[in-house]
Design an enzyme around this catalytic site. Structure first.
Site, PDB file in Angstrom:
ATOM      1  CD  GLU A 160      13.546 -83.324  32.055  1.00  0.00           C
ATOM      2  OE1 GLU A 160      14.269 -83.933  31.732  1.00  0.00           O
ATOM      3  OE2 GLU A 160      13.946 -81.984  31.635  1.00  0.00           O
ATOM      4  CB  ALA A 161       9.523 -88.748  35.995  1.00  0.00           C
TER       5      ALA A 161
END
Length: 250
Positions: A160-161
């Site tokens: 997600e980062a």
């Protein structure tokens, strides 16, 4: 491994460097609105990259990532590989971690099933370097319930980062102390990537306007509509997506 990150001696700079390296390791042939567009498909071993993560005790885990969507397919601990119980992961097991003893995890890798298996929702699971250390330790000493909660931490801290600069920033804020994810981060993780990817691509032929607005939640828990490429979202930087998923154009 194509990319690696060790918690030992890590700080915000080394973490950002790792996330940047992860983004660069995902092949992209074109950009849309200056955002890299992931490949629509890849075959055989070229569909996967390997990411090695080490906890504070230098115990290492290697994860296989699908380059078309940044999904984690499975992971290797010593000579045992663990794959999610789904067809894409079974396919991945034919190409990565060859020669290892294969174990099928009794759930698939999506958030809902991981939360069910963990008996916890993401809203209640803190993120941060200490949380990542605990997650890696849980996965190293495999236990299916603990591994599900651990996976939820690892997915947000890595995949997600890499998709959202905003989430990378959220993890960096949590380096000194564990804290649950913000409403905005959770909103982006819940389908927003697919929806935004699709609308940003469609906007190319629609004067920059989205055909369907994408609703996300800001840091105050308020609903925000993104309607075009120029939308200035109220949350700082939330719309600075760094990867787009090609598969979502219809």
């Amino acid at each position: 491994a194509n990319v690696s990150f060790s918690l030992s001696g890590a700080d915000s700079k080394s973490y950002s460097k790792f996330i940047t390296a992860l983004r660069k390791a995902l092949p992209s042939k074109e950009k849309v609105s200056n955002i890299p567009l992931l490949l629509p498909s890849a075959s055989g071993a070229s569909r996967y990259i390997l990411m090695q993560l080490s906890n504070y005790d230098a115990k290492a885990i290697t994860m296989a990532i699908d380059v078309t969507n940044v999904y984690i397919m499975g992971y290797l601990v010593n000579s045992t590989s663990y794959f999610a119980n789904e067809s894409d992961a079974k396919l991945a097991s034919q190409y990565v971690f060859k020669g290892s003893t294969l174990v099928t995890i009794p759930y698939s890798g999506n958030y809902e099933r991981l939360q069910n298996a963990a008996g916890k929702i993401r809203e209640k699971i803190p993120l941060g370097f200490r949380a990542l250390d605990s997650a890696l330790t849980s996965i190293f000493h495999y236990d299916s319930t603990a591994a599900a909660a651990a996976f939820l931490v690892i997915l947000q801290t890595t995949a997600e980062a890499s998709r959202f600069k905003y989430i990378e920033g959220q993890i960096i804020e949590r380096i000194p102390k564990n804290e649950v994810p913000s409403p905005a981060a959770l909103s982006l993780e819940n389908e927003a990537w697919s929806l935004l990817s699709k609308q940003i691509q469609l906007a190319q032929t629609n004067n920059g306007a989205f055909r369907t607005p994408v609703v996300i939640i800001d840091n105050k828990g308020q609903r925000v509509e993104i309607t075009n490429l120029a939308s200035k979202v109220q949350i700082k930087d939330v719309n600075s997506k760094l990867l787009l998923n090609k598969q979502n154009i219809a």
